[in-house]
Design a protein around this motif. Structure first.
Motif, PDB file in Angstrom:
ATOM      1  N   GLY B  43       0.794  -1.221   0.000  1.00 27.49           N
ATOM      2  CA  GLY B  43       0.000   0.000   0.000  1.00 27.49           C
ATOM      3  C   GLY B  43       0.830   1.275   0.000  1.00 27.49           C
ATOM      4  O   GLY B  43       0.330   2.358   0.310  1.00 27.49           O
ATOM      5  N   THR B  44       2.099   1.179  -0.346  1.00 28.13           N
ATOM      6  CA  THR B  44       2.956   2.364  -0.405  1.00 28.13           C
ATOM      7  C   THR B  44       2.491   3.255  -1.562  1.00 28.13           C
ATOM      8  O   THR B  44       2.242   2.763  -2.657  1.00 28.13           O
ATOM      9  N   PRO B  45       2.355   4.573  -1.328  1.00 26.76           N
ATOM     10  CA  PRO B  45       2.001   5.467  -2.442  1.00 26.76           C
ATOM     11  C   PRO B  45       3.066   5.440  -3.533  1.00 26.76           C
ATOM     12  O   PRO B  45       4.258   5.450  -3.226  1.00 26.76           O
ATOM     13  N   ILE B  46       2.618   5.372  -4.782  1.00 27.01           N
ATOM     14  CA  ILE B  46       3.562   5.358  -5.900  1.00 27.01           C
ATOM     15  C   ILE B  46       3.372   6.623  -6.735  1.00 27.01           C
ATOM     16  O   ILE B  46       2.258   6.942  -7.147  1.00 27.01           O
ATOM     17  N   PHE B  47       4.463   7.345  -6.914  1.00 31.20           N
ATOM     18  CA  PHE B  47       4.420   8.622  -7.633  1.00 31.20           C
ATOM     19  C   PHE B  47       5.213   8.536  -8.936  1.00 31.20           C
ATOM     20  O   PHE B  47       6.053   7.640  -9.100  1.00 31.20           O
ATOM     21  N   ALA B  48       4.942   9.488  -9.821  1.00 32.28           N
ATOM     22  CA  ALA B  48       5.775   9.602 -11.018  1.00 32.28           C
ATOM     23  C   ALA B  48       7.159  10.089 -10.578  1.00 32.28           C
ATOM     24  O   ALA B  48       7.292  10.813  -9.592  1.00 32.28           O
ATOM     25  N   GLN B  49       8.169   9.671 -11.321  1.00 28.80           N
ATOM     26  CA  GLN B  49       9.554   9.936 -10.918  1.00 28.80           C
ATOM     27  C   GLN B  49       9.807  11.418 -10.642  1.00 28.80           C
ATOM     28  O   GLN B  49      10.446  11.774  -9.647  1.00 28.80           O
ATOM     29  N   GLU B  50       9.291  12.279 -11.505  1.00 31.00           N
ATOM     30  CA  GLU B  50       9.594  13.707 -11.391  1.00 31.00           C
ATOM     31  C   GLU B  50       8.947  14.357 -10.172  1.00 31.00           C
ATOM     32  O   GLU B  50       9.364  15.438  -9.744  1.00 31.00           O
TER      33      GLU B  50
END
Lengths: 318, 318
Positions: B43-50
Motif C-alpha cells: 500500500g505504499t504510495p507510488i508517484f511519477a519519478q519527477e
C-alpha cells in the motif's frame, strides 16, 4: 612525513620500531621507556618515559605500546591532550571509562587519541559494528585462535612450580559450524574455545597440583575445556616460541527472510607484528585527522577507512 | 524516525520497500517510478519519478534503486543537492567521474550523496581499503560467487534464439588457494572465475550457433572458461529462479616479514535483499550525517562504522 614516538619497548614496541624504520612516511623520533640501559638494534634514540612531555611539540603522534592496561590507564592518560596518541587498549570491559577519560583530556588539549587500535579490539570491533549495522537481524559470534594468549600464558607462569608456559586458544570447529548456520544462540564459552596449555615445570614440582590449579582457576580456565601438556623447557622454547594468532568475526542473519552470512577471518604468523602494523597505520591517520581538526578520543569505529590514505587516493578501492 | 523515498521499483526497489516497511526507524514516503500503473503490495504510495522534486522538502533521504548506471548518471545526478541520496552505482570504471559530478551538485545544495553503497562496490570496497591500509605489504584479490550475474544473464538473453537464461559466476578453488598462500600474482581472469550458463532456447533455434556466440562474446565470456547447459524454460525458472550471490576479498601479505592473511567472506541467498539492507542502513546514516553538517558526495570509505548507529551506541562493539 610524520614524526612518530614509541612509548614502551616490549614485543609491540619493538615490532612498531621495525615497521617505522622501514617506512618512508615516518620518522621515528625515539623510544620512550621506563627501563634503563636499553639499546636499539636500529640505533633509535631511547629516552626516559617522562622526557616525552618536553619533546611533545616535535612529535606528530605517539604509539603507546605499554604492556598492560594499568600502564595505559596511568601513563597513557597523562599524555592525552599533550600529544596525539594511538593505543591498543584491550580491556573491553573498561573501554567505556577509558574512552571517557581520554576524551575529556584530549579535547581540552586539542589533540586526538585513538583508543583500542589493533585487531581485537580494533579490526574485529569495526567488523562487528559494520556487520550488525548492515544486517540488523542476526547473531554475531567472535572466535579466537588458534593462537597464543599472552594473558592466559602469564596466568600459567604465575602458578607455583611453573618455570615457563604457553597457552593456545583454539576455536572448536563444531561451534564455528553452528554459528555459520545461524544456530549459535546457545553456545557457551566452553562450547566455543578449547584452552591448550604447554607447561615446563620446575624440578620436583607437584604436577598434579599444578594441573588442578590450572583447571580450577576462575575466569581464565575454569569455564573452559582445558588440555594440559607438560614438556621440558627446551621443547617449550623451541616449538612454542612464536606468537601466532587469528580468529574470525561471523554474522549470520536474514535480510527480508533470506539468509546472509558475513565472515571476517584473520590468520597471523605473529600477533605483535600485525598489531604494530595496524597501530602505525592508524597513527599516521591520527596525525592527519588532528591536522584536519579532529580532537578528543575516538575508537576505530569513528575513523573512516579513507583516513588511512592521502586525500582522494582511497577512491581507487571502490 | 527518518522519511525515506525509494526511486525505482525493480528488484532492488522492491527489496528496499519490504525492509523499510518492517523498520521502526523509517517512514516510507513513497516510491517514485517512471513506470505507470504500478501497485504496491504494502500500500505504499507510488508517484511519477519527477514528483520527487516537489516533495523533496519532506524527504530525509532517497534510496536510488535505478536499474542501470545510465539511469543513475542521468536521473540520480539531477537529484544531487536537492535531497540526500544513497545509491549502489556499480560501474567501477566510471566511479571517479560520477563521484565528481555528484560532489559538486550535492555540496552546492548542502546535501549529502553516498555513492556505491552495496556489497561490491560497498562493503568489499571498504575491506579492500582497510586491508591494504593496515597491511601495506601484500596482494589483494577479490573473488565473486557462486552467484547470479545480472549483467551476464542479460547478455545471454539478448542473443538471437535465446528465450531466457541465467549465468552463475563461480570462483575457482585452486585460484582462491593460491591467493590465500600469497601466490596469486599471476592469476588471470580465466584462472579466477568460471562462467556457468543455463540457457532456454527458442523452439527451432540453432544451439550450436548460440553456444559459439556465447563463447566468443568479448569482455563478457571470451576471457573466461565457460560452461553451457541448455535446459527447458520450466526447469530454468524452477531451479534457477533465485538470486544468490557472494564472494570474498582476500589479502595475503607480511608485517615485519611475518605472514598475515585477511579475508572477508559473504554468502547471500538473495543479492537484492542484502543489498537493500546495506543501502537502507547507510540511508539512515546519510540523513543523520547531513543533519550533522556533512555535505557533498562520499563513498563508503568516507563513512565511519559508528555512523550506522545512534551516537555513543556504537561503542558497545569495542
Amino acid at each position: 612525513m610524520k614524526n612518530v614516538a614509541i612509548v614502551g619497548y616490549g614485543n609491540l614496541g619493538k615490532a612498531c620500531e621495525k615497521i617505522a624504520c622501514g617506512s618512508e612516511d615516518m620518522r621515528l623520533v625515539g623510544i620512550f621507556s621506563r627501563r634503563r640501559g636499553l639499546v636499539s638494534p636500529y640505533g633509535t634514540p631511547i629516552f626516559a618515559q617522562e622526557e616525552i612531555f618536553d619533546m611533545a611539540k616535535d612529535i606528530d603522534v605517539a604509539a603507546l605500546c605499554l604492556g598492560s592496561a594499568n600502564d595505559l590507564v596511568s601513563f597513557g592518560i597523562s599524555l592525552a591532550g599533550k600529544v596525539n596518541t594511538v593505543d591498543s587498549f584491550d580491556t573491553h570491559a573498561k573501554m567505556r571509562d577509558y574512552v571517557k577519560n581520554m576524551d575529556e583530556l584530549a579535547a581540552e588539549g586539542g589533540k586526538l587519541s585513538l583508543v583500542g587500535i589493533g585487531w581485537d579490539p580494533g579490526i574485529f570491533s569495526l567488523c562487528r559494528a559494520l556487520f550488525e549495522g548492515v544486517l540488523p537481524n542476526g547473531l554475531t559470534h567472535t572466535f579466537w585462535g588458534k593462537g597464543v594468549s599472552q594473558g592466559h600464558s602469564e596466568a600459567l607462569r604465575r602458578i607455583d612450580g611453573v618455570l615457563d608456559a604457553i597457552q593456545y586458544t583454539v576455536p572448536k570447529q563444531e561451534a564455528i559450524d553452528l554459528a555459520t548456520q545461524g544456530k549459535g544462540e546457545a553456545l557457551t564459552e566452553r562450547d566455543k574455545h578449547l584452552r591448550v596449555c604447554y607447561i615446563a615445570a620446575k624440578e620436583g614440582a607437584d604436577l598434579k597440583k599444578i594441573e588442578e590449579t590450572v583447571r580450577t582457576m576462575p575466569n581464565y580456565f575454569e569455564p573452559y575445556d582445558v588440555e594440559i601438556h607438560f614438556v621440558d623447557v627446551e621443547t617449550l622454547r623451541r616449538e612454542h616460541g612464536g606468537m601466532p594468532h587469528g580468529g574470525q568475526v561471523l554474522r549470520s542473519g536474514y535480510a527480508n527472510g533470506k539468509g546472509c552470512k558475513l565472515r571476517l577471518e584473520l590468520e597471523l604468523e605473529s600477533n605483535p607484528d600485525f598489531t604494530a602494523g595496524v597501530l602505525l597505520s592508524y597513527a599516521a591517520a591520527c596525525a592527519r585527522l588532528n591536522e584536519g581538526g579532529m580532537c578528543g578520543a575516538k575508537s576505530i569505529l569513528d575513523i573512516p577507512a579513507s583516513a588511512l590514505y592521502q586525500k582522494g587516493y582511497a577512491l581507487r578501492f571502490v
